[in-house]
Scaffold this active site. Sequence first.
Site: not given
Length: 319
Positions: A11, A22-24, A127, A169
């Site tokens: 999801g 941030a990773v890139v 969640d 949810m």
Amino acid sequence: MKTIAVLTSGGDAPGMNAAIRAVVRTAIEKGINVKGIQRGYSGLINGEIFDMNRHSVSDIIQRGGTILRTARCPEFLKEEVRQKAANVLRVFGIDGLVVIGGNGSFMGAQKLSKLGVKTVGLPGTIDNDLPYTDYTIGFDTTLNTVLDAINKLRDTSTSHERVSIIEVMGRDCGDIALFSGIAGGAESVIIPEIGYDFNELCKNILEGKLRGKMHNLIILAEGVGGAAELAKKVEEVTGIETRSTILGHIQRGGSPSAFDRMLASRMGVKAVEVLMEGKTSRVIGIKEGKIMDQDIDEALAVPRSFNKELYDIANMLSK
């Protein structure tokens, strides 16, 4: 570590794009090539892999969803499918994989690590149901979305002097309901971790009416479910007009909050650093405000704990 890849799975959650960014950008700054994998593990199996650069992640930090798309991949439970995925990574020259997602996504990363793939997981799920970390990416934004709905439903509930049941949810974890219930001043919070007494619920509604309450808001986690049926029963017993609202997938969308952007950015940087240190089979989290990493086996084995203190606060403040 020459080349890493990043994917989003399961999801979607607000803040995933901030994590991708941030990773890139961290990897490129460290001299590492980055590839994006579209549509999660499904895209990995099918070789939907492309080169990413700084421009690939321009103007995405404020966007909800995920630019890499996402998908569920039940076939990843099969050993031969996971082996194919590991082979695809080798063919593309990928040395490390960053997986952004929830529990199921982490299990996929865990299995890939057993096949020799260096993996790091980032907790991306609204969640907040990964107990090894205090907060997951997307949770805070979702709380703000729910809170906005609560405020608007309170307006109309007060005007009509009715009971409003708002289903949010949270299948196994009631954090969205619990946190938003406290922040939104709800009269009752119903979550899967603790059962509820229907007669006591109706008693509280009637007592509130006698004290002059103009409305009554009940926040119900989807893990308990049955908002429409509960509304019908409450109205029959109390005689007070009762309406139900299921917020649904609106909780997944929207521009991420400042907290989620910061959390995702800090976690994305940490993920690259962990891979550069030669670690594998790790997950990133936050504990007492500090970004940390933990073995994925240990993280998935952490039992889910229920915050009874917050639940008691919700009950005390609702009276």
